[in-house]
Each structure stands twice: as C-alpha cells, then as structure tokens.
Write a protein that holds these residues in place. Structure first.
Motif, PDB file in Angstrom:
ATOM      1  N   UNK A 120     -14.774  50.613  29.523  1.00 14.73           N
ATOM      2  CA  UNK A 120     -13.416  50.134  29.231  1.00 14.73           C
ATOM      3  C   UNK A 120     -12.739  51.146  28.298  1.00 14.73           C
ATOM      4  N   UNK A 121     -11.463  51.469  28.550  1.00 14.32           N
ATOM      5  CA  UNK A 121     -10.762  52.388  27.648  1.00 14.32           C
ATOM      6  C   UNK A 121     -10.675  51.835  26.234  1.00 14.32           C
ATOM      7  N   UNK A 122     -10.855  52.692  25.257  1.00 20.94           N
ATOM      8  CA  UNK A 122     -10.763  52.269  23.863  1.00 20.94           C
ATOM      9  C   UNK A 122      -9.411  52.547  23.229  1.00 20.94           C
ATOM     10  N   UNK A 123      -8.484  53.094  23.999  1.00 20.37           N
ATOM     11  CA  UNK A 123      -7.160  53.431  23.447  1.00 20.37           C
ATOM     12  C   UNK A 123      -6.309  52.186  23.328  1.00 20.37           C
ATOM     13  N   UNK A 124      -5.204  52.292  22.587  1.00 18.21           N
ATOM     14  CA  UNK A 124      -4.261  51.189  22.404  1.00 18.21           C
ATOM     15  C   UNK A 124      -3.571  50.877  23.719  1.00 18.21           C
ATOM     16  N   UNK A 125      -3.448  49.617  24.037  1.00 24.64           N
ATOM     17  CA  UNK A 125      -2.809  49.154  25.259  1.00 24.64           C
ATOM     18  C   UNK A 125      -1.429  48.604  24.937  1.00 24.64           C
ATOM     19  N   UNK A 126      -0.504  48.844  25.863  1.00 26.48           N
ATOM     20  CA  UNK A 126       0.875  48.390  25.688  1.00 26.48           C
ATOM     21  C   UNK A 126       1.229  47.447  26.823  1.00 26.48           C
ATOM     22  N   UNK A 127       1.760  46.267  26.468  1.00 25.32           N
ATOM     23  CA  UNK A 127       2.165  45.258  27.440  1.00 25.32           C
ATOM     24  C   UNK A 127       3.678  45.120  27.362  1.00 25.32           C
ATOM     25  N   UNK A 128       4.362  45.346  28.481  1.00 25.15           N
ATOM     26  CA  UNK A 128       5.797  45.154  28.554  1.00 25.15           C
ATOM     27  C   UNK A 128       6.093  43.729  28.976  1.00 25.15           C
ATOM     28  N   UNK A 129       7.062  43.106  28.283  1.00 25.59           N
ATOM     29  CA  UNK A 129       7.356  41.685  28.470  1.00 25.59           C
ATOM     30  C   UNK A 129       8.796  41.532  28.925  1.00 25.59           C
ATOM     31  N   UNK A 130       9.019  40.827  30.026  1.00 26.64           N
ATOM     32  CA  UNK A 130      10.342  40.422  30.493  1.00 26.64           C
ATOM     33  C   UNK A 130      10.323  38.903  30.607  1.00 26.64           C
ATOM     34  N   UNK A 131      10.872  38.252  29.583  1.00 26.26           N
ATOM     35  CA  UNK A 131      10.841  36.786  29.520  1.00 26.26           C
ATOM     36  C   UNK A 131      12.221  36.236  29.826  1.00 26.26           C
ATOM     37  N   UNK A 132      12.342  35.525  30.967  1.00 28.80           N
ATOM     38  CA  UNK A 132      13.597  34.868  31.329  1.00 28.80           C
ATOM     39  C   UNK A 132      13.574  33.462  30.717  1.00 28.80           C
ATOM     40  N   UNK A 133      14.377  33.287  29.664  1.00 31.03           N
ATOM     41  CA  UNK A 133      14.296  32.087  28.835  1.00 31.03           C
ATOM     42  C   UNK A 133      15.557  31.241  29.004  1.00 31.03           C
ATOM     43  N   UNK A 134      15.433  30.006  28.528  1.00 28.15           N
ATOM     44  CA  UNK A 134      16.561  29.085  28.460  1.00 28.15           C
ATOM     45  C   UNK A 134      16.734  28.726  26.991  1.00 28.15           C
TER      46      UNK A 134
END
Length: 472
Positions: A120-134
């Motif tokens: 498993x990669x040990x580097x920092x992971x980045x998660x992009x979030x697109x939240x369609x909210x009300x």
C-alpha cells in the motif's frame, strides 16, 4: 464553444469542470476507463491478476502492477519481494495467525505457494469532495472541498480497511472516506442558511474534521479507529445551484456595490474634475511661469547681448580712439621730430650761416686787415718812398741848392711840360701874386711854382700822417 443556455449557472459548471480536471490529475497513474470496443479482448479475471501479481508468467525479475513499483526477483519458490521505502507492506504465511512482516519499506523472501502480501502506498492521499447539499432555506448548494489523510498505524489499517484492489489499493478507502465526508457536509449545511454557507465555511470545516478524525483516528473512549490520520480538511467552494437564486443573492450586493461604484465614480469625477482644474490651473501657472521665465531669459539674453554689443562697440570705439590717438601721437611725434629736425636743421643752418658770416666777417676782417695792412704797407711804402723821395728830393734839393739858380731854373723849365701835363685841368683861372713878385719874370714864375709844389706836398703828406714838409 456551445452557446450558453438560459437560466444555467455558468459559475457552477466551471467549478464542477475544474474539480473533474483536478480529480483526473490526482488519478494520473491510472488509465482512464474506456468503453469496450466490439471484438475487444475481455479484461483478465481474478486468477490472471493473481498470477501477474505473483510473477508466474515467466522467470526472472518481475514488476507487480499497481501504484507501487514492487520488484519480484528469483523463480518458483525462491523469490524476493523488494518494496520501495515509501510503501507499507504486510507479509502473511499459511498456517500462521500473525503476519511475518508488517511495516514501511520491508523487503522479504516470498514463496508463492504458501505466502501472500499486500503493498500500500505510504504517501499522503487526497480526496476530492463534491457535496450537493440542501440548506436551511431548501435551496441547492454545491460544496467542494478536499481531505488529505495518511496511514498512521498500518497494522490496524490493513485489518479494518480493504486494500485488495491491485490497480488502486486506496480506491475503496477513499470512496468510504468520501461518502462519510459528504454526509458530514450535508448534515452541517442543512442546518445553515445560504448566506452562512457562502460566507463562513469554518463551521463546515470544523464539523467535517471532527467526524473524520473520530472515524479515522478513533474517539477518546479507547477505540483506535481505522489506523489513519487526517492531515487537513479544507472547503474550496460553495456555489448555489440555482442560477436565479445566485443572481438574486448577488443583486443586493451588486446594487450596493453599483451604488458605491457610482458614488465612487461621481466622487472620482469630482476629484478628477477638481484635479483637472487644479492641474489646468497648475499647468497654466506653470505655462505663465515658463513664459515669464522665457521672457526673463530672453530679456536677460537681450540685455547680455546688448551689453556685449555695447561693450564691443565701446571697446571698438576705444580701440579706434586709442588707435587714432596713437596715430595722432605718432603723427605729432613725427611732426615734432620733423620740427626738431627742422629746428636742428635751421639751427645747423643758422650755425652754418653764423659760422659762414663769422667766416665772412673774419674773411672781411682779415681782408680788411689785409687791405689795411696792405694799405698800411703801401702807405708806409709810399711814406718810406716819399721819405726816400723827400730825402732824394732833399738831396737833390741840396744838390740843387748847391746848384746855381740858373741851373735850377733851367731844370724847372725843362720839367714844366711834364708838371703841367699832370696837373688837373682847372675850371677857372686865378692869378695869385706871391709876395708881389712879378709873374712875368723868371724869378717870379719859379717862386710861384715852388709855392704850388709845396702846397701839393702838404696836401699829399697831410693824409699820410707823418713826414716833414720841407720847402725849398
């Protein structure tokens, strides 16, 4: 470029497109999913993938597919797995409850028939979030953000999380964390107003950070969590989905800003007008000052030029006068010299005349003296001659006296013609009777002649000055 549809939110579309591009960049190591073409070879099954991972296709060194460059060397049961230093690995063996190797960058011997491993990669992971909210006003809002996490305890993480995808071991973990993050954002946005969501994103960040850390890192009750650590949570954008609502939200601010802008324009125009007037006045003043300075400079130049011309004329006039004066002085000196020469010449001529006159006088004097001396000599000669004559005459007279009267008379008579010839012609005839002598007789005639001769001698000897007058 396609025409914009009426009522569409262009800003929302741009934000979503940028998020998609960023997500593609983060997944650059994975090939994009393409639709299968007709007649294409179907993707390999799980057994083929396992064989590739174990390197059974051929002998020698193999590289395991996936995001981590894992090298497998050797053949059959005597193989070595070389793990990069920035990757986590867990190595298990059949019949053992605990893994043989767990850690970061651990390389080991590998027997394909009894061993298994996960990298498993040990580097920092980045998660992009697109939240369609009300939101609280029941309006759609798109919230974009990102979460960065890293594996903190791999011994816990590989037991609780699924890293089984050979192509992307982090895909399922990122998907799970993304779903939890979107749920936390939607829960928080549902309690906030539209303006709060758009203006203040810090409550969303705090809520999202708290929930993710509680899941990934564990709570204070002793749960170790998933063995992950949340590095950072950020909200990039919050965009209203409805273009009309977006326009309505912007209108008050735009109107206010338009008013401020218009007032600023008016104030700016007023300031600009005042500054233009000030600048025009300053420019005019500078122009007048410049013209005045130019006039002063021209006057100064004219004055200097006039002074220079006047000084030059004065110098030339002085030079001409000096030259004229020098010429006059030279002429005067020449005239004086000529006069001096003339005077000297006249003096020399006068001296020469005087010397000539003196010489003439001297010559005349000498001549006169000579003449006088000559006359004196002549007179003396005559006197001496006369004396000699007288002596001779005396001697003759003595002789004559010694002679007889008859002889004297005879001689006198003989010399009468000569005597008469030498006598001047008488203007008148006078008869003188001496002592009553008879002129008719010879004795009387001789007596008269003797008296006349005596008178003539007296007259002749008188001017001579000396010599005795002797009569016979």
């Amino acid at each position: 470029m396609s025409a914009q549809q009426p009522g569409s939110n262009t800003y929302l579309e741009k934000v979503v497109a940028q998020q998609a591009v960023l997500e593609d960049d983060l997944k650059g190591r994975r090939a994009p999913a393409m639709p299968a073409a007709p007649g294409a070879v179907p993707p390999p099954g799980p057994l083929v993938k396992r064989e590739r991972a174990l390197g059974r296709a051929a002998g020698g060194e193999r590289t395991a597919p996936g995001p981590v460059d894992v090298r497998i060397t050797g053949f059959w049961r005597w193989r070595n797995v070389l793990v990069p230093p920035n990757a986590f690995v867990v190595h298990t063996r059949r019949g053992r409850a605990e893994p043989l190797h767990v850690g970061l960058g651990v390389s080991f011997r590998f027997n394909p028939s009894t061993d298994s491993f996960i990298v498993v990669p040990g580097a920092t992971q980045t998660i992009l979030i697109n939240a369609y909210c009300i939101c609280r006003e029941l309006q759609g809002v798109l919230v974009q953000g990102y979460v960065q996490w890293i594996i903190q305890d791999f011994a816990t993480a590989y037991r609780k999380l699924d890293f089984g995808d050979a192509d992307d071991p982090m895909r399922l973990v990122n998907l799970q964390l993304r779903e939890q993050a979107e749920a936390a954002i939607k829960d928080k946005v549902s309690t906030m107003g539209v303006r709060d969501v758009l203006s203040d994103k810090q409550p969303i960040i705090e809520e999202l950070t708290a929930r993710l850390r509680a899941v990934a890192e564990g709570e204070d009750t002793g749960d170790q969590g998933l063995g992950l650590r949340i590095v950072t949570v950020q909200i990039k954008e919050a965009v209203v989905s409805s273009s009309q609502l977006w326009e309505n939200l912007q209108k008050p601010y735009r109107a206010e800003q338009g008013q401020v802008a218009r007032l600023a324009e008016l104030e700016a125009e007023e300031i600009v007008g005042q500054r233009e007037m000030t600048a025009a006045r300053t420019k005019e003043s500078q122009r007048l000052a410049h013209e005045r300075e130019l006039a002063e400079l021209r006057a100064a130049n004219e004055s200097r030029r006039f002074d220079a011309e006047t000084a030059e004329k004065l110098r030339r006039t002085r030079r001409e006068h000096d030259d004229s004066r020098e010429v006059a002085e030279l002429e005067t000196e020449t005239t004086r010299h000529a006069l001096r020469m003339e005077r000297e010449r006249h003096a020399e001529e006068a001296e020469t005349g005087r010397l000539r006159i003196e010489r003439d006088h001297e010559l005349a004097r000498l001549r006169t003296e000579g003449e006088l001396a000559l006359a004196d000599s002549r007179a003396r000669s005559r006197h001496e001659q006369a004396l000699l004559d007288l002596e001779r005459e005396g001697a003759r007279a003595a002789l004559e006296n010694d002679r007889t009267p008859a002889a004297v008379q005879a001689r006198l008579i003989a010399s009468l013609p000569e005597i008469m010839a030498k006598l001047p012609k008488p203007d008148e005839l006078r008869t003188v009777t001496v002592n009553g002598a008879d002129q008719t007789s010879v004795a009387g005639l001789i007596t008269q002649l003797t008296a006349v001769i005596g008178a003539l001698r007296a007259a002749t000897d008188g001017p001579a000055g000396d010599g005795p007058v002797r009569g016979g």
